[in-house]
Scaffold this motif. Sequence first.
Motif, PDB file in Angstrom:
ATOM      1  N   GLU A   1       0.818  -1.214   0.000  1.00 49.56           N
ATOM      2  CA  GLU A   1       0.000   0.000   0.000  1.00 49.56           C
ATOM      3  C   GLU A   1       0.851   1.263   0.000  1.00 49.56           C
ATOM      4  O   GLU A   1       0.510   2.252  -0.650  1.00 49.56           O
ATOM      5  N   LYS A   2       1.971   1.240   0.700  1.00 52.62           N
ATOM      6  CA  LYS A   2       2.782   2.460   0.799  1.00 52.62           C
ATOM      7  C   LYS A   2       3.390   2.848  -0.542  1.00 52.62           C
ATOM      8  O   LYS A   2       3.790   3.993  -0.731  1.00 52.62           O
ATOM      9  N   TYR A   3       3.443   1.902  -1.471  1.00 53.56           N
ATOM     10  CA  TYR A   3       3.966   2.245  -2.801  1.00 53.56           C
ATOM     11  C   TYR A   3       3.009   3.167  -3.537  1.00 53.56           C
ATOM     12  O   TYR A   3       3.393   3.865  -4.463  1.00 53.56           O
ATOM     13  N   TYR A   4       1.741   3.160  -3.133  1.00 56.55           N
ATOM     14  CA  TYR A   4       0.737   4.023  -3.742  1.00 56.55           C
ATOM     15  C   TYR A   4       0.511   5.313  -2.959  1.00 56.55           C
ATOM     16  O   TYR A   4      -0.321   6.113  -3.320  1.00 56.55           O
ATOM     17  N   GLU A   5       1.251   5.511  -1.873  1.00 57.56           N
ATOM     18  CA  GLU A   5       0.946   6.616  -0.968  1.00 57.56           C
ATOM     19  C   GLU A   5       2.070   7.632  -0.870  1.00 57.56           C
ATOM     20  O   GLU A   5       2.379   8.137   0.198  1.00 57.56           O
ATOM     21  N   GLU A   6       2.685   7.959  -1.989  1.00 54.43           N
ATOM     22  CA  GLU A   6       3.806   8.898  -1.968  1.00 54.43           C
ATOM     23  C   GLU A   6       3.450  10.229  -2.626  1.00 54.43           C
ATOM     24  O   GLU A   6       4.305  10.972  -3.070  1.00 54.43           O
ATOM     25  N   GLY A   7       2.151  10.527  -2.751  1.00 50.16           N
ATOM     26  CA  GLY A   7       1.735  11.852  -3.158  1.00 50.16           C
ATOM     27  C   GLY A   7       1.742  12.123  -4.644  1.00 50.16           C
ATOM     28  O   GLY A   7       1.629  13.274  -5.055  1.00 50.16           O
ATOM     29  N   VAL A   8       1.888  11.096  -5.465  1.00 48.21           N
ATOM     30  CA  VAL A   8       1.816  11.298  -6.918  1.00 48.21           C
ATOM     31  C   VAL A   8       0.737  10.388  -7.477  1.00 48.21           C
ATOM     32  O   VAL A   8       0.441   9.335  -6.931  1.00 48.21           O
ATOM     33  N   PHE A   9       0.135  10.809  -8.579  1.00 52.49           N
ATOM     34  CA  PHE A   9      -0.965  10.055  -9.160  1.00 52.49           C
ATOM     35  C   PHE A   9      -0.518   9.153 -10.302  1.00 52.49           C
ATOM     36  O   PHE A   9      -1.282   8.353 -10.787  1.00 52.49           O
ATOM     37  N   VAL A  10       0.716   9.319 -10.770  1.00 50.50           N
ATOM     38  CA  VAL A  10       1.217   8.518 -11.884  1.00 50.50           C
ATOM     39  C   VAL A  10       2.581   7.952 -11.530  1.00 50.50           C
ATOM     40  O   VAL A  10       3.495   8.695 -11.192  1.00 50.50           O
ATOM     41  N   LYS A  11       2.721   6.647 -11.563  1.00 50.01           N
ATOM     42  CA  LYS A  11       4.011   5.989 -11.399  1.00 50.01           C
ATOM     43  C   LYS A  11       4.308   5.212 -12.676  1.00 50.01           C
ATOM     44  O   LYS A  11       3.480   4.441 -13.145  1.00 50.01           O
ATOM     45  N   VAL A  12       5.494   5.428 -13.224  1.00 53.43           N
ATOM     46  CA  VAL A  12       5.833   4.868 -14.521  1.00 53.43           C
ATOM     47  C   VAL A  12       6.806   3.710 -14.363  1.00 53.43           C
ATOM     48  O   VAL A  12       7.815   3.834 -13.661  1.00 53.43           O
ATOM     49  N   GLY A  13       6.497   2.593 -15.016  1.00 52.20           N
ATOM     50  CA  GLY A  13       7.410   1.462 -15.055  1.00 52.20           C
ATOM     51  C   GLY A  13       8.313   1.556 -16.274  1.00 52.20           C
ATOM     52  O   GLY A  13       8.018   2.263 -17.239  1.00 52.20           O
ATOM     53  N   PHE A  14       9.427   0.829 -16.249  1.00 52.80           N
ATOM     54  CA  PHE A  14      10.398   0.899 -17.338  1.00 52.80           C
ATOM     55  C   PHE A  14      10.346  -0.362 -18.193  1.00 52.80           C
ATOM     56  O   PHE A  14      10.340  -1.488 -17.688  1.00 52.80           O
ATOM     57  N   TYR A  15      10.328  -0.133 -19.509  1.00 56.48           N
ATOM     58  CA  TYR A  15      10.234  -1.221 -20.466  1.00 56.48           C
ATOM     59  C   TYR A  15      11.621  -1.774 -20.803  1.00 56.48           C
ATOM     60  O   TYR A  15      12.556  -1.023 -21.074  1.00 56.48           O
ATOM     61  N   LEU A  16      11.741  -3.093 -20.787  1.00 58.02           N
ATOM     62  CA  LEU A  16      12.961  -3.783 -21.205  1.00 58.02           C
ATOM     63  C   LEU A  16      12.637  -5.256 -21.418  1.00 58.02           C
ATOM     64  O   LEU A  16      11.901  -5.859 -20.631  1.00 58.02           O
ATOM     65  N   ASN A  17      13.176  -5.832 -22.500  1.00 56.00           N
ATOM     66  CA  ASN A  17      13.046  -7.274 -22.762  1.00 56.00           C
ATOM     67  C   ASN A  17      11.597  -7.757 -22.737  1.00 56.00           C
ATOM     68  O   ASN A  17      11.285  -8.817 -22.194  1.00 56.00           O
ATOM     69  N   GLY A  18      10.698  -6.968 -23.319  1.00 57.11           N
ATOM     70  CA  GLY A  18       9.318  -7.404 -23.434  1.00 57.11           C
ATOM     71  C   GLY A  18       8.522  -7.345 -22.146  1.00 57.11           C
ATOM     72  O   GLY A  18       7.466  -7.989 -22.042  1.00 57.11           O
ATOM     73  N   ALA A  19       8.998  -6.582 -21.153  1.00 56.39           N
ATOM     74  CA  ALA A  19       8.297  -6.495 -19.868  1.00 56.39           C
ATOM     75  C   ALA A  19       8.392  -5.070 -19.316  1.00 56.39           C
ATOM     76  O   ALA A  19       9.308  -4.324 -19.644  1.00 56.39           O
ATOM     77  N   ILE A  20       7.403  -4.712 -18.474  1.00 60.55           N
ATOM     78  CA  ILE A  20       7.407  -3.440 -17.763  1.00 60.55           C
ATOM     79  C   ILE A  20       7.848  -3.709 -16.332  1.00 60.55           C
ATOM     80  O   ILE A  20       7.350  -4.628 -15.678  1.00 60.55           O
ATOM     81  N   HIS A  21       8.791  -2.894 -15.820  1.00 61.95           N
ATOM     82  CA  HIS A  21       9.408  -3.152 -14.519  1.00 61.95           C
ATOM     83  C   HIS A  21       9.119  -2.035 -13.521  1.00 61.95           C
ATOM     84  O   HIS A  21       9.159  -0.852 -13.882  1.00 61.95           O
ATOM     85  N   TRP A  22       8.860  -2.441 -12.272  1.00 61.09           N
ATOM     86  CA  TRP A  22       8.750  -1.509 -11.151  1.00 61.09           C
ATOM     87  C   TRP A  22       9.614  -2.032 -10.006  1.00 61.09           C
ATOM     88  O   TRP A  22       9.758  -3.251  -9.834  1.00 61.09           O
ATOM     89  N   ALA A  23      10.166  -1.127  -9.205  1.00 61.09           N
ATOM     90  CA  ALA A  23      10.959  -1.524  -8.039  1.00 61.09           C
ATOM     91  C   ALA A  23      10.405  -0.832  -6.798  1.00 61.09           C
ATOM     92  O   ALA A  23      10.060   0.349  -6.844  1.00 61.09           O
ATOM     93  N   PHE A  24      10.320  -1.569  -5.700  1.00 64.05           N
ATOM     94  CA  PHE A  24       9.766  -0.998  -4.469  1.00 64.05           C
ATOM     95  C   PHE A  24      10.291  -1.782  -3.275  1.00 64.05           C
ATOM     96  O   PHE A  24      10.899  -2.855  -3.413  1.00 64.05           O
ATOM     97  N   GLU A  25      10.026  -1.231  -2.090  1.00 61.60           N
ATOM     98  CA  GLU A  25      10.377  -1.912  -0.841  1.00 61.60           C
ATOM     99  C   GLU A  25       9.135  -2.582  -0.281  1.00 61.60           C
ATOM    100  O   GLU A  25       8.086  -1.949  -0.134  1.00 61.60           O
ATOM    101  N   ASN A  26       9.241  -3.870   0.021  1.00 63.04           N
ATOM    102  CA  ASN A  26       8.067  -4.604   0.511  1.00 63.04           C
ATOM    103  C   ASN A  26       7.919  -4.455   2.027  1.00 63.04           C
ATOM    104  O   ASN A  26       8.664  -3.711   2.674  1.00 63.04           O
ATOM    105  N   ARG A  27       6.966  -5.185   2.592  1.00 62.53           N
ATOM    106  CA  ARG A  27       6.680  -5.055   4.027  1.00 62.53           C
ATOM    107  C   ARG A  27       7.847  -5.482   4.895  1.00 62.53           C
ATOM    108  O   ARG A  27       7.972  -5.062   6.041  1.00 62.53           O
ATOM    109  N   ASP A  28       8.714  -6.342   4.353  1.00 57.77           N
ATOM    110  CA  ASP A  28       9.885  -6.798   5.102  1.00 57.77           C
ATOM    111  C   ASP A  28      11.103  -5.908   4.867  1.00 57.77           C
ATOM    112  O   ASP A  28      12.223  -6.295   5.218  1.00 57.77           O
ATOM    113  N   CYS A  29      10.857  -4.729   4.262  1.00 58.23           N
ATOM    114  CA  CYS A  29      11.921  -3.753   3.973  1.00 58.23           C
ATOM    115  C   CYS A  29      12.979  -4.321   3.035  1.00 58.23           C
ATOM    116  O   CYS A  29      14.176  -4.005   3.153  1.00 58.23           O
ATOM    117  N   LEU A  30      12.556  -5.177   2.104  1.00 60.48           N
ATOM    118  CA  LEU A  30      13.454  -5.743   1.108  1.00 60.48           C
ATOM    119  C   LEU A  30      13.105  -5.201  -0.269  1.00 60.48           C
ATOM    120  O   LEU A  30      11.951  -4.867  -0.552  1.00 60.48           O
TER     121      LEU A  30
END
Length: 368
Positions: A182-211
């Motif tokens: 949930e915190k990945y959606y709560e940083e005050g912006v309405f648009v988050k962009v993933g990056f395209y590479l090798n036929g896939a869209i990528h996002w990076a974030f910190e999970n609940r275990d801080c990994l």
Amino acid sequence: MSSLPPHLIDEILSRLPVKSLCRFKCISKKWLYLISNPHFVKMHLSLTQTLGRTRLLVDGTFDLFAVDLQTVSYNDDKITMLSLKFPEKFHCITCIGSCNGLLGLIMEYSELFVYNPSTQECKEISGFGGPTEITYLYGFGYAESIDDYKLVKIAGPGEIVEVYSLRKDSWTSIESGFLFPEKYYEEGVFVKVGFYLNGAIHWAFENRDCLCVIAAFDLVEEKFKILPPPETVLKGNCKYTLGVLKGFLCLAADKSDGQKDFWVMQEYGVERSWKRFWKPKFSKLRPLGLLSHCKTLLLMTEEGLLMIGGKKNKVKNVEVGVMYPVDDIERYYVLKFGTEDSWHNLHVYMESLVSPEYKSDFTTQGNH
């Protein structure tokens, strides 16, 4: 030209800039057919990728602005970008990705377009919408094995992924089985962009275990897979930023205590191939590209545009400005990055003849 073999004419024309080819469509019906032919479009795109005809783009205003990166060097202290004269007028234009010369664009979080800035062709995507107060994840890329361009839209928490196919001109909703924190959606912006590479869209974030988690949405299989982060990447109270440099996935980590790290994945999907590229001093680091003609690296940071180059690979800030008419007079305005009231962002795209009204020849190749 009439005495030249057809294949030689193809070879000559395929090396020309898009602007010239758009003019040459008016020469004859034969040349119009040739330059519009999907085979020629792909041949031209392949050569453009080899030649590195790329442009730097800035969004976040009522128009789009760009500059040819072949005209940029480490000696420049400022870069002036010119209007692309986007055919529709909106208060804010946000780029959600570029691929093979096409841009995915959102207008004020409501209208969605696919746009080729080199040919000025534009297609509005129907059936798009949603509450403007919700943060969405977006992506745009190309699925080569099925010859299709796809737009991806994900509302929190991410169990439903909406995918638009340019080839089919339709949306589908997919149950992904994958949840973003949930915190990945709560940083005050309405648009988050993933990056395209090798036929896939990528996002990076910190999970609940801080990994660190790198999620990749495969555009062919239309499902998520997880890529391994660097084994020694910074962990705990971190923000991660992805980017792509010369076909390699990059990961920047910004820890709350001020530590920073920057990694490059040299072999896609292989954990041991991650290599620490740099210990930066800047936040939200994202590579834009390498100017091969002058061996200079362009980086987008929270402070704006940086260059690394020269004889000692020094880092320098570069002023970015745009020229647009006010009261029929061309005026120069310096863009600010990293401030609360700044919506500007930098992207790189290449010239191409690919049309937003994409007509794939996938079915004629014996594929199903």
